[in-house]
Design a protein around this motif. Structure first.
Motif, PDB file in Angstrom:
ATOM      1  N   THR A  91       0.838  -1.212   0.000  1.00 27.45           N
ATOM      2  CA  THR A  91       0.000   0.000   0.000  1.00 27.45           C
ATOM      3  C   THR A  91       0.869   1.257   0.000  1.00 27.45           C
ATOM      4  N   GLY A  92       0.519   2.198  -0.872  1.00 22.85           N
ATOM      5  CA  GLY A  92       1.269   3.447  -0.900  1.00 22.85           C
ATOM      6  C   GLY A  92       0.462   4.557  -1.532  1.00 22.85           C
ATOM      7  N   ARG A  93       1.129   5.670  -1.777  1.00 24.79           N
ATOM      8  CA  ARG A  93       0.471   6.829  -2.382  1.00 24.79           C
ATOM      9  C   ARG A  93       0.718   6.812  -3.889  1.00 24.79           C
ATOM     10  N   LEU A 164      -4.435   5.443  -6.144  1.00 24.60           N
ATOM     11  CA  LEU A 164      -5.353   6.582  -5.978  1.00 24.60           C
ATOM     12  C   LEU A 164      -6.790   6.083  -5.760  1.00 24.60           C
ATOM     13  N   LEU A 165      -7.185   5.099  -6.581  1.00 28.17           N
ATOM     14  CA  LEU A 165      -8.556   4.581  -6.428  1.00 28.17           C
ATOM     15  C   LEU A 165      -8.702   3.803  -5.118  1.00 28.17           C
ATOM     16  N   ASP A 166      -7.644   3.106  -4.734  1.00 24.73           N
ATOM     17  CA  ASP A 166      -7.628   2.392  -3.447  1.00 24.73           C
ATOM     18  C   ASP A 166      -7.892   3.410  -2.316  1.00 24.73           C
ATOM     19  N   LEU A 167      -7.149   4.536  -2.357  1.00 27.42           N
ATOM     20  CA  LEU A 167      -7.307   5.541  -1.299  1.00 27.42           C
ATOM     21  C   LEU A 167      -8.690   6.198  -1.365  1.00 27.42           C
ATOM     22  N   ALA A 168      -9.205   6.368  -2.594  1.00 27.61           N
ATOM     23  CA  ALA A 168     -10.553   6.956  -2.725  1.00 27.61           C
ATOM     24  C   ALA A 168     -11.600   6.013  -2.131  1.00 27.61           C
ATOM     25  N   MET A 169     -11.418   4.705  -2.361  1.00 26.28           N
ATOM     26  CA  MET A 169     -12.375   3.755  -1.785  1.00 26.28           C
ATOM     27  C   MET A 169     -12.278   3.732  -0.259  1.00 26.28           C
TER      28      MET A 169
END
Ligand code: FVH
Length: 284
Positions: A91-93, A164-169
């Protein structure tokens, strides 16, 4: 068809990934900083590599599932990645993913970044999803093998898109959790049974609200914040009322207050006629 696949990092998630590949009949090579964590996988047929280089050498597809991106560099900095696909499921940015893609490409690898939308016990079960971005050719080449872990969803060549989509979810999840926790504190302050409230009142209501979100998304994409439902002025008054009610119940509305702040800002700009979708303009 059995393939050679290497997994670097045998924490809770890396072990679940390696286990899923083994169960599907692939030839799995594993490496972990603390070697003992490989033992249960070796007992199931995996090969333990003595070094990261040995693990990378063993397979065209190399999965990294480590603590964070610095640990990925620490593990791979002296390893040749020529001819390999590095699928980094750490997991990262988005910025970290783009940097890692350049780094891996310079070392001869095709790079995929992945966002795991599952916890370890969900791996290889229906409902698990992994988002991938980066090399489309690498995704096409390995899609079948990756499908063993979870539904693989390719979201584009920009390596930063999957994180990005991971963080948005996750953002959506935290927002929903914040709402649930505030609702819970309100309900329990009145000694109403929380489980009954959650099951019979809250969940059907949230499902009905979630069904409206695709229409909201269309309005946001169109920049059209007109509403025939409830404008920001009404919502401002609604949140004011909520905050007062919380305080009168002796509980704190702290997770709701940031939303009130943004609504107040938008109304103060004279845009109280807009719907809640207008708040995205305040956040952009
Ligand atoms: N577990 C989950 O539910 C989430 C679901 C979504 C995705 N995450 C991400 O997956 C990455 C790994 O998570 P994990 O759950 O496997 O984490 P741990 O069990 O804590 O294992 C961490 C592994 O990383 C190794 N490691 C840490 N630092 C280093 C380092 N400097 N050099 C080499 N390896 C390192 C650690 O090794 P060891 O402590 O066993 O020696 C573990 O193998 C993570 O990005 C989640 O956000 C999981």
């Amino acid at each position: 068809m059995p393939e050679n696949i290497s997994v670097l990092g045998l924490g809770l998630m890396g072990s679940a990934l390696a286990d899923a590949f083994l169960t599907a009949g692939h030839r799995v090579t594993v490496w972990n900083r603390t070697p003992g964590k490989a033992d249960p996988l070796v007992a199931k047929g995996a090969t333990a590599a003595a070094t990261p280089a040995e693990a990378v050498e063993a397979s065209p597809l190399v999965i990294a599932c480590l603590l964070d991106y610095p640990s990925v560099y620490e593990v791979l900095h002296e390893v040749s990645l020529a001819g390999r696909t590095l699928a980094n499921l750490t997991t990262g940015r988005p910025a970290e993913a783009r940097e890692a893609a350049s780094w891996a490409t310079e070392r001869g690898a095709d790079y995929l970044d992945g966002g795991i939308m599952a916890v370890p016990h969900m791996i290889a079960k229906p409902g698990a999803l992994i988002l991938y971005s980066g090399s489309g050719a690498a995704f096409d080449r390995h899609e079948q093998a990756l499908a063993v872990l979870a539904e693989p969803r390719y979201v584009g060549e920009d390596p930063g898109m999957a994180p990005l989509l991971d963080l948005a979810m996750l953002t959506g999840m935290y927002g929903q959790m914040a709402g649930f926790l505030e609702a819970a504190v309100m309900v329990t302050s009145a000694k109403y049974p929380l489980k009954e409230f959650t099951t019979n009142l809250l969940i059907p209501w949230l499902n009905a609200m979630a069904a409206l979100q695709p229409a909201w998304a269309e309005k946001i994409e169109a920049g059209d914040h007109r509403t025939e439902v409830s404008n920001l002025e009404i919502n401002r008054a609604g949140l004011e009322n909520l905050v007062r009610a919380f305080r009168e119940q002796g509980v704190k509305p702290d997770l709701l207050l940031p939303m009130k702040t943004v609504i107040d800002q938008r109304v103060a700009r004279g845009l109280g006629h807009e719907g809640l979708s207008g708040l995205v303009e305040e956040l952009s």
